[in-house]
Write an enzyme that holds these catalytic residues in place. Sequence first.
Site, PDB file in Angstrom:
ATOM      1  N   LYS A 113      -6.924   3.274  -3.357  1.00  0.00           N
ATOM      2  CA  LYS A 113      -7.340   3.271  -1.954  1.00  0.00           C
ATOM      3  C   LYS A 113      -7.520   4.700  -1.503  1.00  0.00           C
ATOM      4  CE  LYS A 113      -5.263   1.908   2.515  1.00  0.00           C
ATOM      5  NZ  LYS A 113      -4.157   1.170   3.158  1.00  0.00           N
ATOM      6  N   ASP A 171       0.856  -1.186   0.000  1.00  0.00           N
ATOM      7  CA  ASP A 171       0.000   0.000   0.000  1.00  0.00           C
ATOM      8  C   ASP A 171       0.893   1.237   0.000  1.00  0.00           C
ATOM      9  OD1 ASP A 171      -1.759  -2.105   0.543  1.00  0.00           O
ATOM     10  OD2 ASP A 171      -3.018  -0.901   1.874  1.00  0.00           O
ATOM     11  N   LYS A 222     -10.296   0.148  -2.445  1.00  0.00           N
ATOM     12  CA  LYS A 222     -10.189  -0.050  -0.997  1.00  0.00           C
ATOM     13  C   LYS A 222     -10.450   1.255  -0.263  1.00  0.00           C
ATOM     14  CE  LYS A 222      -6.960  -1.381   2.691  1.00  0.00           C
ATOM     15  NZ  LYS A 222      -5.600  -1.839   3.015  1.00  0.00           N
TER      16      LYS A 222
END
Lengths: 299, 501
Positions: A199, A136, A235
């Site tokens: 995300k 991430d 996400k």
Amino acid sequence: MNTIQLPSITPIDHVAVEEKVGRLNKRSIKKESKVLALKMALSMMDLTTLEGKDSEGKVRQLCQKAKQPHPAMPDLPHVAAVCVYPSMVRVAKKALTGSDINVASVATAFPSGMAPLSVRIDDTRFAVDEGADEVDMVISRGAFLQGEYQQVYDEIAAIKEACGKAHLKVILETGELHTYENVRLASDIAMQAGADFIKTSTGKISPAATQPVTLVMLEAIRDYYYATNKMIGMKPAGGIRTAKQALQYLVLVKETLGAAWLTPDYFRFGASSLANDVLMQIVKQQTGSYQSGDYFSLD
Amino acid sequence: MSESITEEKTYKPTSPNSKLDFQSVWEYDSAPESSANLEIKDQYQLFINGKFVKPEKGRYFKSINPATEEEITEFAEATQKDVDKAVKAARKAFEGEWSKISGKTRGKYIYRIARMLQERAREFAIAESMDGGKPIRESRDVDIPLVAAHFFYYAGWADKLDYAFPGKKPEPLGVCGQIIPWNFPLLMLAWKIAPALACGNTVVLKPAETTSLTAMLFAELVKDAGLPDGVVNIITGAGQTGAAIVNHSGIDKIAFTGSTTVGKIIQKSLAGTHKKYTLELGGKGALIVFEDAAIDQAVEGIINAIFFNQGHVCCAGSRLLVQEGIADKVIMKLRDRMESLIVGDPLDKNTDIGAINSKQQFETVNQYLEIGVNEGADVYQSKCEIPDSGYFIRPTLFTNVSQSNRVVQEEIFGPVLTIQTFRTADEAIEKANNTPFGLAGGVWTDKGSKIFRVGKELRSGVIWANTYNKFDPTSPFGGYKESGVGREGGLHGLAAYVNLK
């Protein structure tokens, strides 16, 4: 660096976006469809601990929860991944041996990203070498707000390369981008630069994930799919604490992208405290009554 | 015929077929609103002079739930003598008390009605959905809240009339005959009754014959509110009852909402009489989407414009005019969006599109679907499941249509959208205005100046920008051309119920 045709600004009408979210929030999820959705939410969770005080013990504890969310109900699905700092990847990897739960690691000088690109690339490589299945990363919000879109693109592409086989989730930190147009543009840049997932947030900035921001990102994913046939995952992370919120997010996904995205391969929740509320609701659906929070492990 | 409609003909624009799958994996379970607490009588009488009275001729007609085709109840059929009685009661109430009491007192009564409507909102919403087929999501969140808002708004004017028209003194008209349609039964009642009462008039109102239930529940509410006898009279019946009201010499004003065909008949019979009138008639609203619009949000606006209330909206946006460069994209997105619309039980909280209001309207819409196909249009309907019984029609798009097609020119009053393209703003304006109607329209663009430029040139009473079907009691509503005469709502709506000295 390669030069690309950078995406241009897509107009977004914020009034209509928020109105649409309001409309979808009125969906009434009951009975079997609720149980199904709660289990789905559990299976899409990235159980997360990202604190300076994280210890090996804490991470191992979280991994146990990931494998067996509620021992009283052993048939429940396990979560999708455990998300930790790079220095904890090895611990998590070991604790999750034998399961098919992924280890996700934040990297690239998370959460600010304020380090030289070389350091961020090394950070990524370290996480991957330690065994991270997913990375991430954060984008350079400063560069983005300055209009240095090419730089943002190049950095994402460089991190993607450093990831090797690991999946790349690109954190836009939408709370620092301020407008839906910026969110959309950053989503488009990230997808073109090689993101497997986009995300919303690090969870360190307020506001973190919101439903309107998520809708804008889902619509960006949809347009990218229309244009390229490539499915990008989504996400939302940060601030999603209740089962009710989780169901509302799933409705957004269902009615924007459809069934193909309703799997942990394409949709995740980044959350630390959501799991227990979801578990509590599942138990309530099965037994008819709410149980005390004391019956659910705090990890 | 429905078989051939559902099967798609060749689809002319080059969009790919729907790529997204909205059906499998996770379906919502039904979430019906319970109607257990709603008491519906077996038979409803006429509400005249504060009492429920039997019709003179003793005739009743049945009311059908369009979602189940089951009988709900029956209503009295008012004939000439009943109309006479109602007008007489209204006249007596007007000359007796209502036109003379202070505005403040009138306001007090109207506020009371508004509050009681809010208290009974749930039962009104359920009754509206059962009787008329509209989804509970709309009756609960749009119709009934707006009904209360209208009464609140005009209650506020009751004691401020002297300040509403500077330099002029407003006086009530007298007895108002009001005839309302079946698409927003209680809301249209509110649009008619609230300003009339605020100005000191009394009313004789006739709801549409397929949707009289909420009007009769409202009559019960009026009685409970203690409004003086005869101020509000509600009589049920079909076209003949309406004609008896229109032609009654004891009436001072006619307010009608309904079809342009009936509106023209009314206008003819009122010509040369002393009666004032306002008519709110049909429409064929254009939705103009420019290529610089926020497309996903424009698509949502289009969905609201045409599929709100099954398309039974006089101001529905039933003609989409989309700029050529984005036409394929918009059509593809519209089709995908339509796939996630849920058609079915009006009482289910997840239903987006309910039942077509009546068998007659169901047949009318189906006829237009046939007409469209015969005219050579390409038809697309969403693949959603619809119930076996009841009057349901899938959301429908017609592409490959031209300005001269009947489906483009005539008001269908159903969930059917025609799609045409344009190249320049002038062409869009020309096409949008090329209709005998002129009730409402919408413009989608990211550019403010374009909104004002196009909005100014559209010959419509209402223009929405980057949205559609937004209503507020403070905002006047009404049509250009054959879409009507006069305005309802806001200060304009007040002016329609007073003589100015």
